[in-house]
Structures are given as C-alpha cells and as structure tokens.
Design an enzyme around this catalytic site. Structure first.
Site, PDB file in Angstrom:
ATOM      1  N   ILE A 176       8.792 109.479  -0.258  1.00  0.00           N
ATOM      2  CA  ILE A 176       7.808 109.508  -1.342  1.00  0.00           C
ATOM      3  C   ILE A 176       6.684 110.480  -1.011  1.00  0.00           C
ATOM      4  CG2 ILE A 176       6.426 108.086  -2.911  1.00  0.00           C
ATOM      5  CD1 ILE A 176       9.254 106.989  -2.656  1.00  0.00           C
ATOM      6  N   ASN A 193      10.487 108.513  10.895  1.00  0.00           N
ATOM      7  CA  ASN A 193      11.482 108.319   9.829  1.00  0.00           C
ATOM      8  C   ASN A 193      11.530 109.547   8.939  1.00  0.00           C
ATOM      9  OD1 ASN A 193      13.442 106.995   8.381  1.00  0.00           O
ATOM     10  ND2 ASN A 193      12.000 105.866   7.095  1.00  0.00           N
ATOM     11  N   SER A 245       4.363  97.777  -3.157  1.00  0.00           N
ATOM     12  CA  SER A 245       5.741  97.584  -3.602  1.00  0.00           C
ATOM     13  C   SER A 245       5.858  96.389  -4.531  1.00  0.00           C
ATOM     14  CB  SER A 245       6.641  97.365  -2.372  1.00  0.00           C
ATOM     15  OG  SER A 245       7.929  96.938  -2.758  1.00  0.00           O
ATOM     16  N   ALA A 246       6.751  96.484  -5.484  1.00  0.00           N
ATOM     17  CA  ALA A 246       7.011  95.372  -6.404  1.00  0.00           C
ATOM     18  C   ALA A 246       7.553  94.162  -5.657  1.00  0.00           C
ATOM     19  CB  ALA A 246       8.012  95.802  -7.466  1.00  0.00           C
ATOM     20  N   TYR A 294       8.476  92.700   5.638  1.00  0.00           N
ATOM     21  CA  TYR A 294       8.048  93.979   5.040  1.00  0.00           C
ATOM     22  C   TYR A 294       7.190  93.698   3.803  1.00  0.00           C
ATOM     23  CZ  TYR A 294       8.288  97.788   1.720  1.00  0.00           C
ATOM     24  OH  TYR A 294       7.955  98.729   0.772  1.00  0.00           O
ATOM     25  N   LYS A 296       2.939  94.339   2.886  1.00  0.00           N
ATOM     26  CA  LYS A 296       2.364  94.973   1.688  1.00  0.00           C
ATOM     27  C   LYS A 296       1.385  94.004   1.017  1.00  0.00           C
ATOM     28  CE  LYS A 296       4.642  98.883   1.771  1.00  0.00           C
ATOM     29  NZ  LYS A 296       3.932 100.144   2.077  1.00  0.00           N
ATOM     30  N   TYR A 322       5.344 100.186  -6.307  1.00  0.00           N
ATOM     31  CA  TYR A 322       6.550 100.927  -6.673  1.00  0.00           C
ATOM     32  C   TYR A 322       7.657  99.945  -7.041  1.00  0.00           C
ATOM     33  CZ  TYR A 322       4.565 104.439  -3.377  1.00  0.00           C
ATOM     34  OH  TYR A 322       3.764 105.316  -2.676  1.00  0.00           O
ATOM     35  N   ASN A 348      19.600 100.606   0.879  1.00  0.00           N
ATOM     36  CA  ASN A 348      19.361 100.661  -0.569  1.00  0.00           C
ATOM     37  C   ASN A 348      20.590 101.156  -1.335  1.00  0.00           C
ATOM     38  OD1 ASN A 348      16.042 101.743   0.200  1.00  0.00           O
ATOM     39  ND2 ASN A 348      16.635  99.694  -0.400  1.00  0.00           N
ATOM     40  N   ARG A 370      17.476  96.177 -11.599  1.00  0.00           N
ATOM     41  CA  ARG A 370      16.282  96.744 -10.999  1.00  0.00           C
ATOM     42  C   ARG A 370      15.721  97.870 -11.866  1.00  0.00           C
ATOM     43  NH1 ARG A 370      17.245  92.865  -8.560  1.00  0.00           N
ATOM     44  NH2 ARG A 370      17.202  92.437  -6.307  1.00  0.00           N
ATOM     45  N   PRO A 416      21.119  87.797   1.002  1.00  0.00           N
ATOM     46  CA  PRO A 416      19.985  86.872   1.109  1.00  0.00           C
ATOM     47  C   PRO A 416      18.668  87.577   0.784  1.00  0.00           C
ATOM     48  CG  PRO A 416      21.415  86.659   3.034  1.00  0.00           C
ATOM     49  CD  PRO A 416      21.926  87.851   2.248  1.00  0.00           C
ATOM     50  N   ASP A 453      17.661  88.590  -2.165  1.00  0.00           N
ATOM     51  CA  ASP A 453      17.693  89.330  -3.430  1.00  0.00           C
ATOM     52  C   ASP A 453      17.319  88.415  -4.595  1.00  0.00           C
ATOM     53  OD1 ASP A 453      18.335  91.753  -2.429  1.00  0.00           O
ATOM     54  OD2 ASP A 453      20.424  91.758  -3.067  1.00  0.00           O
TER      55      ASP A 453
HETATM   56  C1  WQD Z   1      19.006  97.219  -5.457  1.00  0.00           C
HETATM   57  C2  WQD Z   1      20.138  96.393  -6.055  1.00  0.00           C
HETATM   58  C3  WQD Z   1      21.096  94.814  -4.533  1.00  0.00           C
HETATM   59  C4  WQD Z   1      22.770  97.847  -1.802  1.00  0.00           C
HETATM   60  C5  WQD Z   1      14.119  97.227  -1.889  1.00  0.00           C
HETATM   61  C6  WQD Z   1      12.773  96.777  -1.391  1.00  0.00           C
HETATM   62  C7  WQD Z   1      11.696  97.447  -2.188  1.00  0.00           C
HETATM   63  C8  WQD Z   1      11.878  98.942  -2.154  1.00  0.00           C
HETATM   64  C9  WQD Z   1      13.242  99.295  -2.711  1.00  0.00           C
HETATM   65  C10 WQD Z   1      10.603  99.843  -0.319  1.00  0.00           C
HETATM   66  C11 WQD Z   1      20.079  94.925  -5.659  1.00  0.00           C
HETATM   67  C12 WQD Z   1      22.123  95.881  -4.917  1.00  0.00           C
HETATM   68  C13 WQD Z   1      22.109  97.221  -2.841  1.00  0.00           C
HETATM   69  C14 WQD Z   1      24.181  97.721  -1.687  1.00  0.00           C
HETATM   70  C15 WQD Z   1      24.190  96.382  -3.687  1.00  0.00           C
HETATM   71  N1  WQD Z   1      11.753  99.448  -0.838  1.00  0.00           N
HETATM   72  N2  WQD Z   1      22.814  96.508  -3.763  1.00  0.00           N
HETATM   73  N3  WQD Z   1      24.844  96.998  -2.649  1.00  0.00           N
HETATM   74  O1  WQD Z   1      16.346  95.303  -2.740  1.00  0.00           O
HETATM   75  O2  WQD Z   1      15.696  95.975  -5.120  1.00  0.00           O
HETATM   76  O3  WQD Z   1      14.311  96.774  -3.205  1.00  0.00           O
HETATM   77  O4  WQD Z   1      14.215  98.632  -1.865  1.00  0.00           O
HETATM   78  O5  WQD Z   1       9.536  99.900  -0.858  1.00  0.00           O
HETATM   79  O6  WQD Z   1      10.445  97.104  -1.613  1.00  0.00           O
HETATM   80  O7  WQD Z   1      12.665  95.385  -1.606  1.00  0.00           O
HETATM   81  O8  WQD Z   1      16.591  97.699  -3.541  1.00  0.00           O
HETATM   82  O9  WQD Z   1      18.416  99.340  -3.417  1.00  0.00           O
HETATM   83  O10 WQD Z   1      18.340  97.490  -1.684  1.00  0.00           O
HETATM   84  O11 WQD Z   1      18.978  96.955  -4.052  1.00  0.00           O
HETATM   85  O12 WQD Z   1      24.808  95.723  -4.540  1.00  0.00           O
HETATM   86  O13 WQD Z   1      24.842  98.262  -0.743  1.00  0.00           O
HETATM   87  O14 WQD Z   1      21.384  96.890  -5.552  1.00  0.00           O
HETATM   88  O15 WQD Z   1      21.690  93.525  -4.453  1.00  0.00           O
HETATM   89  O16 WQD Z   1      20.527  94.155  -6.766  1.00  0.00           O
HETATM   90  P1  WQD Z   1      15.784  96.311  -3.676  1.00  0.00           P
HETATM   91  P2  WQD Z   1      18.109  97.923  -3.091  1.00  0.00           P
END
Ligand code: WQD
Length: 333
Positions: A13, A36, A125-126, A150, A154, A178, A200, A232, A294, A296
């Site tokens: 970002i 990172n 973060s949301a 984490y 925040k 975010y 992610n 999301r 876990p 989610d």
């Molecule tokens: C998105 C969706 C998963 C990976 C996190 C942090 C948030 C921000 C963004 C930092 C969910 C699904 C994911 C995979 C999947 N990070 N998924 N298979 O968990 O919404 O947010 O990252 O600021 O603070 O909480 O993002 O991309 O990990 O998941 O099915 O291999 O995709 O279950 O529904 P998340 P994500």
C-alpha cells in the site's frame, strides 16, 4: 517544501501511496526496514513518476532513528504503514506483533509531538469490526472482539489515536479502515509480493493461475451468502492510495480525529472473484472446496459514504480492473 513521511512506504500500500503523492507534487520520504519489501521498489516508484522519494532504511520502532529523521527533514505529516500484517502469523507470534506494531506507532507519535508535526494518517483495517454486527459496516459500527492479534493491534492503536487527539486538539488524525486491497499499478512495476505461501485470496489465485500453486482451496461454501462462499469488499490498491491523498488533504485543512472506511461498498464472493479472474485474463484457476478457515466471517463490506462526503473520494476501479492489473503484476514480478 515540507515532506510527507511514509513509514513502511516501500510496501504494497505504501509504494502505491508514494506514487500518488509524488504525482500530486508532494515531497516524499520513505522509511522502511525492508522486512517485507525490497529496495528495488524505490527505483520502480521513480520509473513510474519520474521523481525519486528520499529513502531511509530504518526500523521506526527505534526512537533514536526516528528522531534523526525528524531532526534532518522538515516533515509536515506522517502516513503510518509500518507494521506486521499477516493474520495467521499474528496468531502464531502474538508477542512479536504487539511489540512491533505498537512500538512503531508510539515511537512515531512521540517524535511527532516533539517536533510539533500535527498530521497523522493511520493504516487501519476493517478487521477491527470483528463479528460484532452484520455488513455493511459503517464507521459507527461496533469494533473490538477482534479474531486475531493483528486485528487487536489495529484496534489498540486506534484507541491510542483517539486519546492522542483528545489530549492534543491541534492535531489532525485520520484513521483509514481498509477493506480488502488487491490489484497493482497498471505499469506492472509495483504490487503485492507476499513472503512464502500467500494468506490472501488474490495472490493465491494469481500464483495458481501462474502454475506456482497447484490449486486454490476455497475456505468454505456453507456460509449464509449468495453462493455459500465468503463475501468481501475488494478495493483496487490505486483507489486506496488515492484515498490516502484525499485524507491527507483533509487533515491539512482540519483538526481532530476522523475514522474513514476505504472500501467500494460492494461485496464479491470467493467464487465470483475466481470466475471474474478467469474470464478477464482467459486463464484457468483450479480450485477445490475446503473447510472454513478459523476466524473468517461470512460477509464484510463497507458503508462507504463518509469518505465520499468528507474526503470527496470514492473507489473508481471495478473488479475487472483489479483482476487484470493483478495478473499483469504476477506475470512481471
Ligand atoms: C478473503 C476471502 C477467505 C484465501 C485479511 C485481513 C485484513 C486485510 C486483508 C490486512 C475469505 C477466502 C482466502 C484462500 C479462500 N489484511 N480465501 N482461499 O481474511 O478478508 O482479510 O486480509 O490489512 O485485515 O483480515 O482476506 O484474502 O485472506 O480472504 O477461500 O486461499 O477469501 O475465506 O472469504 P480477509 P483474505
């Protein structure tokens, strides 16, 4: 001309925000420990904008280092990105996350106070909304009950900022929550480069399409959502970066603490994302349904009107843009 300090500004970002600030004519200083990110990002920012930010390799938890930065530069505002951000890692290493994320924020804020630097933009973060209420989440939605360390860092830093703003009413503090930042700059020169196996969704999709990963695991298809998979609010990282410039402009004209959701206001499911990515890029993304992950939640998307009303900002790029730009970056990086 005074400069804007981006802590962690060589990251995903931060680097995109540096591009938007430089393009807007701002002087930019990036302080980053490169834990990172890579120093080549600085060259790429210069290639994109034609301007080179000042780069200082620094751990901004170190008070003497941050003091030296403020003593040798005229800094009018800080955009604070520096911090660890992997949800799963934070569960395994909570003490490192609390120490690093809180120390960096406190050290920067204390130094700002000593130098009467009054504008602070915070990368929140949301995830602070936790599972306390149902989407869409507004800035007034309840926060806390975070599902991982984490998210708690925040949340805690937001509390620190609320108290700081009350004690020092001359400061202007913008807390930016975010939603799900994805995509990359259209040049394909900067983007998200997760260490190891991506946590992610989108980097996992791009690496699967590239053949780096065998198949995507879809974490659960039994959620109470449109197709059973997680929903999301995905926001293009360039839109997010422009939101930081809008928040900075706002902070320079106002005082006090304001919280802003930076999201599109639209939620997409995992399967919608997969199908969009395949259609836009004409690639395959093999996947299999797997158990829920876990921590989610079913749905997370923004009520985005406050940023539009107060910052004059809204997300402009659509899901196809995000999928196209993410794929171009995956092929270049
Ligand atoms: C998105 C969706 C998963 C990976 C996190 C942090 C948030 C921000 C963004 C930092 C969910 C699904 C994911 C995979 C999947 N990070 N998924 N298979 O968990 O919404 O947010 O990252 O600021 O603070 O909480 O993002 O991309 O990990 O998941 O099915 O291999 O995709 O279950 O529904 P998340 P994500």
């Amino acid at each position: 001309m005074s400069a804007i300090l981006l802590t962690g500004g060589a990251g995903f970002i931060g680097s995109h925000t540096a591009v938007e600030l430089l393009n807007a004519g701002r002087e930019v200083i990036i302080a980053d420990d490169l834990s990172n990110s890579e120093v080549s990002v600085i060259d790429r920012i210069e290639t994109i904008t034609g301007k080179r930010p000042v780069f200082i390799k620094a751990d901004v938890a170190d008070a003497s280092v941050v003091e030296a930065i403020f003593a040798s530069h005229d800094i009018s505002a800080v955009v604070h990105f520096a911090g660890f951000k992997a949800v799963g890692e934070s569960v395994a290493k909570p003490l490192e996350y609390y120490r690093n994320n809180l120390d960096t924020a406190l050290t920067v804020l204390e130094t700002m106070r000593r130098h009467d630097c009054r504008h602070f933009i915070f990368s929140s973060s949301a995830t602070v909304y936790g599972d306390n209420s149902a989407a869409p989440f507004s800035e007034e939605s309840p926060t806390g009950n975070c599902t991982n360390p984490y998210g708690w860092t925040k949340y805690m830093i937001e509390q620190i900022l609320q108290g700081t703003g009350k004690a020092y009413p001359e400061m202007a503090i913008a807390i930016l929550r975010y939603f799900n930042p994805i995509g990359a700059h259209e040049s394909g020169l900067i983007g998200e480069k997760p260490n190891g196996i991506p946590n992610n969704l989108l980097p996992y999709i791009t690496q699967t399409a590239a053949g780096i990963r065998k198949q995507l695991s879809v974490f659960g298809n039994d959620y109470p959502t449109k197709d059973g998979t997680g929903v999301r609010d995905y926001i293009h990282v360039v839109d997010l970066a422009k939101g930081h410039l809008a928040a900075l402009n706002y902070a320079e004209k106002n005082t006090g603490v304001q919280v802003f959701n930076l999201g599109t206001g639209t939620g997409y499911s995992v399967l919608e994302m997969v199908e969009s990515f395949k259609r836009v890029n004409n690639v395959d993304v093999p996947y299999a349904i797997a158990p829920r992950r876990p921590g989610d939640i079913a749905e997370c998307y923004a009520e985005a009107k406050k940023a539009r009303e107060l910052l004059g900002w809204h997300a402009e790029k659509n899901l196809d843009d995000m999928c196209r730009d993410a794929w171009r970056w995956q092929q270049n990086c």
